[in-house]
Design a protein around this motif. Structure first.
Motif, short mmCIF file in Angstrom:
data_model
loop_
_atom_site.label_atom_id
_atom_site.label_comp_id
_atom_site.label_asym_id
_atom_site.label_seq_id
_atom_site.Cartn_x
_atom_site.Cartn_y
_atom_site.Cartn_z
N ALA A 1 49.27 33.97 35.68
CA ALA A 1 50.17 34.03 34.42
C ALA A 1 49.87 35.51 34.02
O ALA A 1 50.84 36.25 33.79
CB ALA A 1 49.96 33.10 33.46
N ILE A 2 48.45 35.96 33.85
CA ILE A 2 48.27 37.36 33.46
C ILE A 2 48.67 38.29 34.43
O ILE A 2 49.25 39.31 34.21
CB ILE A 2 46.59 37.24 33.11
N ARG A 3 48.46 37.81 35.91
CA ARG A 3 48.86 39.03 37.07
C ARG A 3 50.25 39.18 36.87
O ARG A 3 50.71 40.10 37.23
CB ARG A 3 48.31 38.14 38.21
N ASP A 4 51.26 38.25 36.86
CA ASP A 4 52.36 38.23 36.59
C ASP A 4 52.75 39.37 35.57
O ASP A 4 53.90 39.95 35.59
CB ASP A 4 53.37 36.79 36.48
N ARG A 5 52.08 39.30 34.39
CA ARG A 5 52.71 39.86 33.31
C ARG A 5 51.95 41.48 33.43
O ARG A 5 52.55 42.37 32.90
CB ARG A 5 52.36 39.60 31.76
N TYR A 6 50.74 41.45 33.82
CA TYR A 6 50.06 42.77 33.83
C TYR A 6 49.56 42.97 35.37
O TYR A 6 48.44 42.64 35.31
CB TYR A 6 48.89 42.65 32.74
N ASN B 1 42.55 44.12 36.21
CA ASN B 1 41.52 43.18 36.93
C ASN B 1 41.39 41.86 36.07
O ASN B 1 41.29 42.09 34.73
CB ASN B 1 40.40 44.00 36.99
N ILE B 2 41.32 40.91 36.60
CA ILE B 2 41.21 39.59 35.98
C ILE B 2 39.94 39.11 36.65
O ILE B 2 39.97 38.64 37.84
CB ILE B 2 42.13 38.70 36.01
N GLU B 3 38.93 38.60 35.93
CA GLU B 3 37.59 37.92 36.18
C GLU B 3 37.59 36.65 35.61
O GLU B 3 37.80 36.45 34.55
CB GLU B 3 36.36 38.68 36.04
N LEU B 4 37.23 35.54 36.34
CA LEU B 4 37.20 34.14 35.76
C LEU B 4 35.75 33.56 36.19
O LEU B 4 35.23 34.12 37.10
CB LEU B 4 38.31 33.39 36.76
N TYR B 5 35.31 32.97 35.19
CA TYR B 5 33.90 32.38 35.18
C TYR B 5 33.74 31.10 34.75
O TYR B 5 34.62 30.64 33.74
CB TYR B 5 32.96 33.35 34.24
N PRO C 1 40.08 32.53 42.13
CA PRO C 1 41.46 31.75 41.99
C PRO C 1 42.18 31.26 43.12
O PRO C 1 41.99 31.71 44.09
CB PRO C 1 42.36 33.00 41.40
N ILE C 2 42.83 30.23 42.99
CA ILE C 2 43.32 29.43 44.06
C ILE C 2 44.66 30.06 44.19
O ILE C 2 45.31 30.49 43.24
CB ILE C 2 43.66 27.89 43.50
N ALA C 3 45.22 30.40 45.56
CA ALA C 3 46.44 31.03 45.51
C ALA C 3 47.54 30.08 45.20
O ALA C 3 47.56 28.97 44.86
CB ALA C 3 46.48 31.22 47.19
N LYS C 4 48.51 30.80 44.82
CA LYS C 4 49.88 30.53 44.06
C LYS C 4 50.35 29.25 45.12
O LYS C 4 50.70 29.36 46.30
CB LYS C 4 50.82 31.40 44.13
#
Length: 182
Positions: A153-158, A162-166, A179-182
């Motif tokens: 959702a963030i990648r689509d808008r911005y 860079n997006i890091e998940l923990y 992240p799991i692929a779309k």
């Protein structure tokens, strides 16, 4: 017989009461006009999204300091962290996140978003499964699914961020999530 008509409220105001009303405002204006704004850092390195559960905050701050981010990030806490982007527990949570992200991006020129979910989250237990924390593998899998939804959702808008998940465990271990692929 040239009488001025004066309303009742104006009759009650004399020079002394007028001064009592106006002087504090004039003094405040003088003080405020002489003060200079604090010199704040104009750029932040990241926007951090965390859950509101207070027991995890200390571990998160420590982790962020290890990432060389001390005092260099904007912080947003929403119940469930990644879950909030789906509109749970309330649709307003998702909107609050998007508003904060837009401001952080526009005003502080952030370069990345960091989302930190945690083990034994009470919102996940309330909205997804009350027994989720009984199976750590399943719990991390469910969090990975919601973190991935947030990522895309963030990648689509911005797309330039860079997006890091923990995922923060109950032992204060911070595990990166791919992240799991779309």
């Amino acid at each position: 017989m040239n009488q001025k008509t004066v309303c009742a409220c104006c009759k009650a105001i004399n020079r002394r009461s007028f001064c009592k009303l106006i002087v504090p405002g004039v003094i405040s204006l003088a003080i405020l006009s002489e003060t200079k704004p604090a010199l704040a850092q104009k750029n932040a390195k990241a926007l951090v999204l965390s859950c509101i559960d207070f027991p995890v905050l200390e571990a998160e701050r420590y982790f962020l300091s290890l990432q060389n981010l001390t005092n260099q990030y904007d912080f947003t806490a929403l119940a469930g962290a990644s879950l909030a982007l789906t509109g749970l527990p309330h649709p307003a949570d998702a909107q609050a996140f998007w508003d904060q992200l837009e401001l952080s991006y526009r005003l502080h020129h952030i370069q990345k978003v960091i989302i930190i979910d945690h083990q034994d989250c009470t919102v996940y237990a309330d909205k997804i499964d009350p027994n989720l924390s009984q199976d750590p593998a399943k719990e991390q899998e469910v969090h990975t699914q919601y973190l991935s939804k947030a990522y895309w959702a963030i990648r689509d808008r911005y797309p330039d961020l860079n997006i890091e998940l923990y995922f923060l465990t109950s032992k204060a271990e911070v595990n990166p999530i791919t992240p799991i692929a779309k």
